[in-house]
Design an enzyme around this catalytic site. Sequence first.
Site, PDB file in Angstrom:
ATOM      1  N   ASN A   8       0.870  -1.179   0.000  1.00  0.00           N
ATOM      2  CA  ASN A   8       0.000   0.000   0.000  1.00  0.00           C
ATOM      3  C   ASN A   8       0.902   1.222   0.000  1.00  0.00           C
ATOM      4  O   ASN A   8       1.491   1.559   1.018  1.00  0.00           O
ATOM      5  CB  ASN A   8      -0.887  -0.043   1.261  1.00  0.00           C
ATOM      6  CG  ASN A   8      -1.718   1.208   1.451  1.00  0.00           C
ATOM      7  OD1 ASN A   8      -1.792   2.054   0.553  1.00  0.00           O
ATOM      8  ND2 ASN A   8      -2.330   1.347   2.619  1.00  0.00           N
ATOM      9  N   TRP A   9       1.012   1.856  -1.174  1.00  0.00           N
ATOM     10  CA  TRP A   9       1.929   3.005  -1.293  1.00  0.00           C
ATOM     11  C   TRP A   9       1.374   4.260  -0.618  1.00  0.00           C
ATOM     12  O   TRP A   9       2.074   5.249  -0.497  1.00  0.00           O
ATOM     13  CB  TRP A   9       2.206   3.285  -2.767  1.00  0.00           C
ATOM     14  CG  TRP A   9       3.229   2.363  -3.367  1.00  0.00           C
ATOM     15  CD1 TRP A   9       3.875   1.335  -2.743  1.00  0.00           C
ATOM     16  CD2 TRP A   9       3.739   2.407  -4.713  1.00  0.00           C
ATOM     17  NE1 TRP A   9       4.749   0.732  -3.617  1.00  0.00           N
ATOM     18  CE2 TRP A   9       4.686   1.371  -4.839  1.00  0.00           C
ATOM     19  CE3 TRP A   9       3.483   3.221  -5.821  1.00  0.00           C
ATOM     20  CZ2 TRP A   9       5.383   1.131  -6.027  1.00  0.00           C
ATOM     21  CZ3 TRP A   9       4.163   2.977  -7.010  1.00  0.00           C
ATOM     22  CH2 TRP A   9       5.110   1.949  -7.099  1.00  0.00           C
ATOM     23  N   LYS A  10       0.104   4.255  -0.258  1.00  0.00           N
ATOM     24  CA  LYS A  10      -0.538   5.456   0.309  1.00  0.00           C
ATOM     25  C   LYS A  10      -0.288   6.649  -0.632  1.00  0.00           C
ATOM     26  O   LYS A  10      -0.320   6.463  -1.837  1.00  0.00           O
ATOM     27  CB  LYS A  10      -0.035   5.692   1.742  1.00  0.00           C
ATOM     28  CG  LYS A  10      -0.204   4.423   2.593  1.00  0.00           C
ATOM     29  CD  LYS A  10      -0.009   4.632   4.052  1.00  0.00           C
ATOM     30  CE  LYS A  10      -0.207   3.306   4.779  1.00  0.00           C
ATOM     31  NZ  LYS A  10      -0.121   3.411   6.215  1.00  0.00           N
ATOM     32  N   HIS A  90      -9.568   1.280   4.996  1.00  0.00           N
ATOM     33  CA  HIS A  90      -8.301   1.455   5.710  1.00  0.00           C
ATOM     34  C   HIS A  90      -8.524   2.417   6.874  1.00  0.00           C
ATOM     35  O   HIS A  90      -9.311   3.362   6.759  1.00  0.00           O
ATOM     36  CB  HIS A  90      -7.239   2.012   4.743  1.00  0.00           C
ATOM     37  CG  HIS A  90      -5.866   1.989   5.332  1.00  0.00           C
ATOM     38  ND1 HIS A  90      -5.442   2.924   6.239  1.00  0.00           N
ATOM     39  CD2 HIS A  90      -4.841   1.115   5.178  1.00  0.00           C
ATOM     40  CE1 HIS A  90      -4.200   2.624   6.606  1.00  0.00           C
ATOM     41  NE2 HIS A  90      -3.809   1.539   5.974  1.00  0.00           N
ATOM     42  N   GLU A  92      -6.903   4.812   7.921  1.00  0.00           N
ATOM     43  CA  GLU A  92      -6.666   6.223   7.579  1.00  0.00           C
ATOM     44  C   GLU A  92      -7.880   6.818   6.868  1.00  0.00           C
ATOM     45  O   GLU A  92      -8.176   8.006   7.023  1.00  0.00           O
ATOM     46  CB  GLU A  92      -5.381   6.338   6.732  1.00  0.00           C
ATOM     47  CG  GLU A  92      -4.152   6.117   7.607  1.00  0.00           C
ATOM     48  CD  GLU A  92      -2.930   5.567   6.886  1.00  0.00           C
ATOM     49  OE1 GLU A  92      -2.882   5.585   5.649  1.00  0.00           O
ATOM     50  OE2 GLU A  92      -2.010   5.102   7.605  1.00  0.00           O
ATOM     51  N   GLU A 158      -5.394  -4.784  10.784  1.00  0.00           N
ATOM     52  CA  GLU A 158      -4.365  -3.773  10.962  1.00  0.00           C
ATOM     53  C   GLU A 158      -4.648  -2.994  12.246  1.00  0.00           C
ATOM     54  O   GLU A 158      -5.444  -2.045  12.229  1.00  0.00           O
ATOM     55  CB  GLU A 158      -4.371  -2.793   9.785  1.00  0.00           C
ATOM     56  CG  GLU A 158      -4.098  -3.430   8.446  1.00  0.00           C
ATOM     57  CD  GLU A 158      -3.527  -2.422   7.452  1.00  0.00           C
ATOM     58  OE1 GLU A 158      -2.418  -2.654   6.978  1.00  0.00           O
ATOM     59  OE2 GLU A 158      -4.175  -1.400   7.200  1.00  0.00           O
ATOM     60  N   GLY A 164       2.620   2.249  10.820  1.00  0.00           N
ATOM     61  CA  GLY A 164       3.640   3.286  10.679  1.00  0.00           C
ATOM     62  C   GLY A 164       4.386   3.618  11.958  1.00  0.00           C
ATOM     63  O   GLY A 164       5.086   4.631  12.016  1.00  0.00           O
ATOM     64  N   SER A 196       3.351  -2.181  10.377  1.00  0.00           N
ATOM     65  CA  SER A 196       4.806  -2.265  10.636  1.00  0.00           C
ATOM     66  C   SER A 196       5.406  -3.619  10.269  1.00  0.00           C
ATOM     67  O   SER A 196       6.309  -4.104  10.953  1.00  0.00           O
ATOM     68  CB  SER A 196       5.106  -1.910  12.097  1.00  0.00           C
ATOM     69  OG  SER A 196       4.758  -0.562  12.347  1.00  0.00           O
ATOM     70  N   GLY A 217       2.757  -1.180   4.301  1.00  0.00           N
ATOM     71  CA  GLY A 217       2.773   0.237   3.956  1.00  0.00           C
ATOM     72  C   GLY A 217       4.196   0.711   3.690  1.00  0.00           C
ATOM     73  O   GLY A 217       4.739   0.526   2.602  1.00  0.00           O
ATOM     74  N   GLY A 218       4.818   1.279   4.694  1.00  0.00           N
ATOM     75  CA  GLY A 218       6.146   1.905   4.557  1.00  0.00           C
ATOM     76  C   GLY A 218       7.167   1.041   3.833  1.00  0.00           C
ATOM     77  O   GLY A 218       7.861   1.521   2.926  1.00  0.00           O
TER      78      GLY A 218
HETATM   79  P1  PGA Z   1       2.826   0.278   7.664  1.00  0.00           P
HETATM   80  O1  PGA Z   1       1.353   0.519   7.073  1.00  0.00           O
HETATM   81  O2  PGA Z   1       3.343  -1.019   7.054  1.00  0.00           O
HETATM   82  O3  PGA Z   1       3.611   1.472   7.231  1.00  0.00           O
HETATM   83  O4  PGA Z   1       2.690   0.170   9.145  1.00  0.00           O
HETATM   84  C1  PGA Z   1       0.468  -0.552   6.864  1.00  0.00           C
HETATM   85  C2  PGA Z   1      -0.827  -0.047   6.296  1.00  0.00           C
HETATM   86  O5  PGA Z   1      -1.283   1.029   6.703  1.00  0.00           O
HETATM   87  O6  PGA Z   1      -1.438  -0.708   5.440  1.00  0.00           O
END
Ligand code: PGA
Length: 233
Positions: A8-10, A90, A92, A158, A164, A196, A217-218
């Site tokens: 997930n590149w956000k 998600h 977010e 999640e 993050g 993470s 994500g990251g």
């Molecule tokens: P993260 O994000 O790997 O940076 O913790 C995961 C996500 O939000 O899907």
Amino acid sequence: MTPLIAGNWKMNGSLTEADRLAVLAAAQSRVEVLICPPFTLIGEVSRRLAGTGIAVGGQDCHAAASGAHTGDVSAEMLKDAGASFVIVGHSERRQDHVETNEVVRAKAAAAHRAGLTPIICVGETQDERRAGKANDVVARQIEGSLPAGGKAMAIAYEPVWAIGTGRTPTASDIAAMHAFIRRQAGANVRILYGGSVKPTNAKEILALPDVDGALVGGASLNADDFFAIVCAA
Ligand code: PGA
């Protein structure tokens, strides 16, 4: 079940990284790999990854197929641009855009309508976990957000406090929550862990029972790190 490793590149990412992924993809075929770039990159990333076995997905979609919804993108548009998956709900989006379970369910149903596989995200906050309410919160999110109809879908567990932050639940907490979700969602739904996930912890997490993959994500922003996670599955 074939593991699914989804990136997930956000609101990040570039075509250079997509090209590097295409090179690395040739090295493996055991794991299903998915990358979810921002809307603006979906078409071009799909073209560049065609034939590599890496699928492309959206990070969100509107529930309607078309209409007067300025700034939104429909599941049909994602499909048209080359996507085969879409992340919905998600945390977010639930936070930044006040998306309720009902909204998430409508988006997941829209994904099915368009022929996409939805990845439905659930997870508790730190306060909810401290208060011993993690299972209740996740159960309510699953009950409220999963579309009817038995079509293909994945759930991503999640924990909000793990996203993050570099923090993850203990292995036994992840296994317990995934077993809890499995009882609700059934045997055919892939259950991904997200929050993470890194090359250093991926092997342990992905070996846990009822963990069918990861939403990253990251660490998905760097092709080498992302592929280290793919190879750990
Ligand atoms: P993260 O994000 O790997 O940076 O913790 C995961 C996500 O939000 O899907």
